[in-house]
Scaffold this active site. Structure first.
Site, PDB file in Angstrom:
ATOM      1  CB  THR A 153      -0.800  -0.020   1.323  1.00 46.47           C
ATOM      2  OG1 THR A 153      -1.776  -1.044   1.239  1.00 46.47           O
ATOM      3  CG2 THR A 153      -1.462   1.285   1.651  1.00 46.47           C
ATOM      4  NE  ARG A 181      -8.257  -7.653   3.177  1.00 44.17           N
ATOM      5  CZ  ARG A 181      -7.250  -6.795   3.231  1.00 44.17           C
ATOM      6  NH1 ARG A 181      -7.091  -5.913   2.258  1.00 44.17           N
ATOM      7  NH2 ARG A 181      -6.417  -6.791   4.235  1.00 44.17           N
ATOM      8  CB  VAL A 182     -12.749  -3.340   3.063  1.00 43.22           C
ATOM      9  CG1 VAL A 182     -12.205  -1.977   3.463  1.00 43.22           C
ATOM     10  CG2 VAL A 182     -13.630  -3.218   1.825  1.00 43.22           C
ATOM     11  N   GLY A 183      -9.478  -3.835   3.896  1.00 37.08           N
ATOM     12  CA  GLY A 183      -8.527  -3.836   5.011  1.00 37.08           C
ATOM     13  C   GLY A 183      -8.560  -2.524   5.771  1.00 37.08           C
ATOM     14  CG  ASP A 184      -4.816  -1.123   7.095  1.00 36.36           C
ATOM     15  OD1 ASP A 184      -4.733  -2.063   6.255  1.00 36.36           O
ATOM     16  OD2 ASP A 184      -3.961  -0.219   7.162  1.00 36.36           O
TER      17      ASP A 184
HETATM   18  N1  ASP Z   1      -2.850  -2.603   4.519  1.00 42.87           N
HETATM   19  C1  ASP Z   1      -3.243  -3.084   3.223  1.00 42.87           C
HETATM   20  C2  ASP Z   1      -4.477  -3.925   3.325  1.00 42.87           C
HETATM   21  O1  ASP Z   1      -4.531  -4.758   4.204  1.00 42.87           O
HETATM   22  C3  ASP Z   1      -2.183  -3.873   2.549  1.00 42.87           C
HETATM   23  C4  ASP Z   1      -0.865  -3.181   2.392  1.00 42.87           C
HETATM   24  O2  ASP Z   1      -0.417  -2.441   3.254  1.00 42.87           O
HETATM   25  O3  ASP Z   1      -0.258  -3.384   1.357  1.00 42.87           O
HETATM   26  O4  ASP Z   1      -5.353  -3.811   2.494  1.00 42.87           O
END
Ligand code: ASP
Length: 290
Positions: A153, A181-184
């Site tokens: 990211t 899916r959604v992350g942080d």
């Molecule tokens: N934090 C991002 C996610 O989990 C992944 C990343 O940092 O590359 O979507």
């Protein structure tokens, strides 16, 4: 008027030797784009957007053009922005097709809503005239070389000459995850945060664990009580206790920059008022820190 600062990252990941120069080149171009905005008296929000747009166009980073595919082979991107002066937040999640998700997030920043997802986010992007990827850019352009390499990211924090802070992120997520899916990265307090009274922070890493530890919130709270490097380090220790990896860039309320990570590499670049060239770090060996 205060001095300005911009600190960006291209992910907490493993950087193979053959990818080093692309990472360096992408960071250099991106941090200069943000610095140009700040040097011209532009806002921290505009600088963060400008820097992230450059990284979204660079295939070495997992954002925009370089976004990794999900389990179905499709691309869903997330981005978030926060304005430390107003505490306005703008974010998009599971957004397909758009070339610059961060710019759609900036449009959301102007609205009452803080986060738009999926089809709703795409409809909003179209309504605001967001540029779509051309046909070639809609296919995944890069193969992930290892699971670690997927955490890349991009993110940025900035302080402008008005004394305002901003933070932003943009990601293609983690490779091979479920559709939707959604992350942080689009969640304030998890992947990013900015507050003029405390500073600004942007993260990369294992999104589920970053969210479970509300890592951006943890770091920003500590910025009010301790120096930037220990604030990052002790928050990352919490992430490590869950067996997860990540990295953070932050500015404290005086604009002091800091970064930390427990991944093998963390691609970071810094420019401050008066700098002709950026400082760039890719690995622990290079890190004396700002
Ligand atoms: N934090 C991002 C996610 O989990 C992944 C990343 O940092 O590359 O979507």
């Amino acid at each position: 008027m205060t001095g300005w600062t911009i600190l960006i990252h291209g992910g907490a990941k493993t950087i193979a030797p053959e990818e080093e120069s692309d990472n360096r080149e992408g960071l250099d171009e991106a941090v200069r784009a943000g610095a140009d905005v700040l040097a011209a008296g532009g806002s921290a929000v505009a600088a963060v957007e400008a820097a992230i747009r450059v990284m979204e166009d660079h295939p070495v980073f997992n954002a925009g053009t370089g976004a990794v595919p999900n389990r179905a082979g499709g691309i869903e991107m997330c981005a978030g922005m926060m304005d430390g002066a107003s505490l306005a937040v703008g974010a998009v999640a599971a957004l397909p097709l758009v070339r610059h998700p961060v710019s759609v997030a900036r449009e959301v920043l102007r609205e009452r809503e803080i986060l738009l997802a999926g089809n709703g986010a795409l409809a909003f992007a179209r309504e605001r005239g967001a540029e779509l990827k051309d046909d070639e850019q809609r296919q995944p352009v890069r193969a992930v070389v290892s699971a670690d390499a997927a955490c890349d990211t991009v993110g940025a924090v900035a302080l402008d000459s008005n004394g305002d802070f901003a933070a932003g992120t943009s990601t293609g997520g983690l490779e091979g995850t479920r559709v939707g899916r959604v992350g942080d990265s689009p969640m304030p307090g998890c992947g990013f945060y900015a507050d003029n009274t405390l500073g600004a922070v942007a993260l990369s890493g294992d999104g589920e664990e970053i969210a479970r530890t509300v890592l951006a919130s943890r770091i920003i709270d500590k910025l009010g009580r301790m120096d930037v490097m220990p604030a990052i380090q002790c928050s990352l220790a919490r992430l490590a206790r869950l067996g997860a990896e990540g990295g953070a860039v932050a500015l404290d309320r005086k604009g002091q920059p800091g970064f930390g990570h427990n991944s093998s590499h963390f691609a970071v670049a810094l420019m401050r008022a008066g700098d002709e060239d950026p400082s760039i770090w890719l690995s622990r060996d290079e890190e004396e820190g700002p």
